[in-house]
Design a protein around this motif. Structure first.
Motif, PDB file in Angstrom:
ATOM      1  N   GLU A   1       7.938   5.242  -1.552  1.00  0.00           N
ATOM      2  CA  GLU A   1       6.757   5.654  -2.323  1.00  0.00           C
ATOM      3  C   GLU A   1       7.042   6.787  -3.303  1.00  0.00           C
TER       4      GLU A   1
ATOM      5  N   GLN B   1       6.677  10.892   4.810  1.00  0.00           N
ATOM      6  CA  GLN B   1       6.669  10.086   3.591  1.00  0.00           C
ATOM      7  C   GLN B   1       7.916   9.224   3.532  1.00  0.00           C
TER       8      GLN B   1
ATOM      9  N   GLY C   1      -1.300   4.177  -5.106  1.00  0.00           N
ATOM     10  CA  GLY C   1      -1.686   4.158  -3.695  1.00  0.00           C
ATOM     11  C   GLY C   1      -1.559   5.520  -3.047  1.00  0.00           C
ATOM     12  N   GLY C   2      -1.950   5.604  -1.796  1.00  0.00           N
ATOM     13  CA  GLY C   2      -1.885   6.865  -1.075  1.00  0.00           C
ATOM     14  C   GLY C   2      -0.612   7.041  -0.282  1.00  0.00           C
TER      15      GLY C   2
ATOM     16  N   GLU D   1     -10.680  -1.108  -2.476  1.00  0.00           N
ATOM     17  CA  GLU D   1      -9.409  -0.841  -3.124  1.00  0.00           C
ATOM     18  C   GLU D   1      -8.513  -2.075  -3.025  1.00  0.00           C
TER      19      GLU D   1
ATOM     20  N   GLN E   1       1.197   7.494   4.782  1.00  0.00           N
ATOM     21  CA  GLN E   1       0.173   8.024   5.687  1.00  0.00           C
ATOM     22  C   GLN E   1      -1.167   7.316   5.495  1.00  0.00           C
ATOM     23  N   LYS E   2      -1.548   7.088   4.257  1.00  0.00           N
ATOM     24  CA  LYS E   2      -2.821   6.408   3.993  1.00  0.00           C
ATOM     25  C   LYS E   2      -2.778   4.958   4.455  1.00  0.00           C
ATOM     26  N   ALA E   3      -1.642   4.287   4.244  1.00  0.00           N
ATOM     27  CA  ALA E   3      -1.513   2.898   4.668  1.00  0.00           C
ATOM     28  C   ALA E   3      -1.690   2.770   6.179  1.00  0.00           C
TER      29      ALA E   3
ATOM     30  N   ARG F   1       0.216  12.448  13.330  1.00  0.00           N
ATOM     31  CA  ARG F   1       0.691  11.772  12.126  1.00  0.00           C
ATOM     32  C   ARG F   1       1.673  10.661  12.478  1.00  0.00           C
TER      33      ARG F   1
ATOM     34  N   LYS G   1      -3.288   5.099   8.123  1.00  0.00           N
ATOM     35  CA  LYS G   1      -4.650   5.539   8.438  1.00  0.00           C
ATOM     36  C   LYS G   1      -5.669   4.446   8.156  1.00  0.00           C
ATOM     37  N   ASP G   2      -5.508   3.735   7.038  1.00  0.00           N
ATOM     38  CA  ASP G   2      -6.440   2.665   6.675  1.00  0.00           C
ATOM     39  C   ASP G   2      -6.469   1.549   7.711  1.00  0.00           C
TER      40      ASP G   2
ATOM     41  N   ASP H   1       0.823  -1.210   0.000  1.00  0.00           N
ATOM     42  CA  ASP H   1       0.000   0.000   0.000  1.00  0.00           C
ATOM     43  C   ASP H   1       0.859   1.263   0.000  1.00  0.00           C
TER      44      ASP H   1
END
Length: 386
Positions: free
Chosen positions: A149, A145, A53-54, A189, A57-59, A111, A61-62, A47
């Motif tokens: 990625e 980050q 992908g995001g 997703e 941070q998104k990985a 974060r 958060k998900d 992810d």
């Protein structure tokens, strides 16, 4: 490419875990020991690294944030660590080591902040990425980050980023495939439950699609009574379908679409297709579900054969509770990872010398290692006193 070693700290169930990995990895253990969470480590890196992908941070958060990822047994240590060694092929020395450490920022934004990210080229002995670096010190927001990625940052280890980004996970739920229209067409997703399985088949070039379906048809004939033929057949609206011809007294009257297949047939078809589809790391969650025990006994052989026949052999992780699957005496005991939960987090066990000796003497993995993966205190499961 394949992962040859994994090391975790404070990841979900695991306060600390380390294990060597092979071309096939079977993960066993009682319920809630962390089998799915161990597979999720690979999904987490996917992810982060996948092109659409995001990112980091998104990985996080998900998955509910750092507080949900951090092991409950880690009372004082707030840092999570994931480290992996990656080799270009089986039985070859690893060339990459990727390490990621992170924790909660602890401020209002809450974060996830990277405390360390390292990429080592083990073949040359060079440290490609070592963060935090001077640029991170000047701009601390950079630590939200990963280099993994960012295309501008991962050029020197792009093949490693592509490897993590292409991980495939399958835990097919037949009802989502059979009744997709009734679920409003919403698809999660990365499609972990096979909702877009038919679309994947439709997007495959005809030459490869037909070749794979012929291989699958040959295997399914031995497993599914009266099935004679398998084909791809979009309907008049262009909606993709898989059809199977079953023996019937009227010619061509026995064609059925996937919504008429048994759950076991659909799961077996999806497993076979996934084994043939690409060369990325494949994660299979409890493939024995809905399948007859006699078929489950052949899953290891099926994986082995398809790995050998594929142009690029892919690594396969399998989580399982199945005695039938592990009954196959050709399973190398070094392919087994046994999880054992405790108040101090789940521990990871590989085959011991004693267990290996018993298996060499003719016992199966199911006989020697699976009993140790049973839940403790099963007698307490009774709901009523006698």
């Amino acid at each position: 490419m394949l992962i040859t070693k994994i090391k975790l700290k404070n990841w979900r169930n695991f306060k600390y875990a380390e294990a060597p990995l092979r071309e096939r990895v079977y993960i066993i253990g009682p319920n809630a020991a962390g089998k799915s969470n161990l597979l999720d480590v690979m999904r987490f890196l996917r992810d982060i690294a996948k092109p659409d992908g995001g990112g980091f941070q998104k990985a996080v958060k998900d998955r509910g944030g750092v507080t949900k990822l951090r092991c409950l047994a880690a009372r004082k240590d707030p840092e999570i660590m994931i480290a992996m060694d990656v080799a270009p092929a089986a039985d070859v020395a690893p060339i990459w080591r990727y390490t990621l450490k992170f924790k909660n920022e602890g401020k209002g934004l809450q974060r996830a902040i990277i405390t360390q990210e390292r990429v080592e080229n083990l073949a040359t002995g060079t440290l490609v990425i070592d963060r935090p670096n001077s640029e991170d010190t000047k701009d601390p927001d950079r630590l939200t980050q990963t280099a993994l990625e960012q295309i501008s940052e991962n050029r020197a280890f792009r093949d490693l980023a592509d490897f993590f980004g292409s991980v495939t996970y399958l835990h097919l739920i037949p009802q989502l495939l059979k009744f997709g229209d009734q679920f409003g067409g919403f698809k999660l997703e990365a499609d972990p439950f096979g909702q877009a399985f038919l679309e994947r088949i439709a997007k495959t070039p005809k030459k490869f699609r037909d070749a794979r379906l012929r291989k699958i048809e040959s295997a399914l004939k031995a497993c599914v009574p009266n099935m004679e033929q398998l084909r791809y057949g979009p309907d008049e609206r262009g909606v993709p379908h898989i059809e199977a011809l079953y023996k019937h007294w009227r010619p061509d009257a026995g064609w059925q679409r996937e919504d008429q297949f048994s759950d076991g047939t659909l799961r077996l078809l999806a497993i076979m297709w996934s084994l043939l589809d690409g060369d990325s790391l494949l994660l299979l969650e409890e493939p024995e579900l809905s399948l007859n025990e006699a078929i489950v006994e052949k899953i290891h052989l099926l994986i082995w054969k398809m790995q050998r026949e594929a142009k690029h052999r892919r690594q396969v992780f399998v989580s399982t509770h199945s005695e039938a699957l592990l009954r196959d005496k050709s399973i190398d005991p070094r392919e087994i990872i046994r999880l054992e939960p405790s108040d101090n987090g789940t521990s990871v066990h590989t085959v011991s010398k004693e267990e290996e000796g018993l298996i060499d003497a003719g016992y199966s993995v199911a006989e020697i290692m699976l009993p140790k993966a049973r839940p403790h205190n099963l007698q307490q499961i009774s709901l009523f006193d006698r």
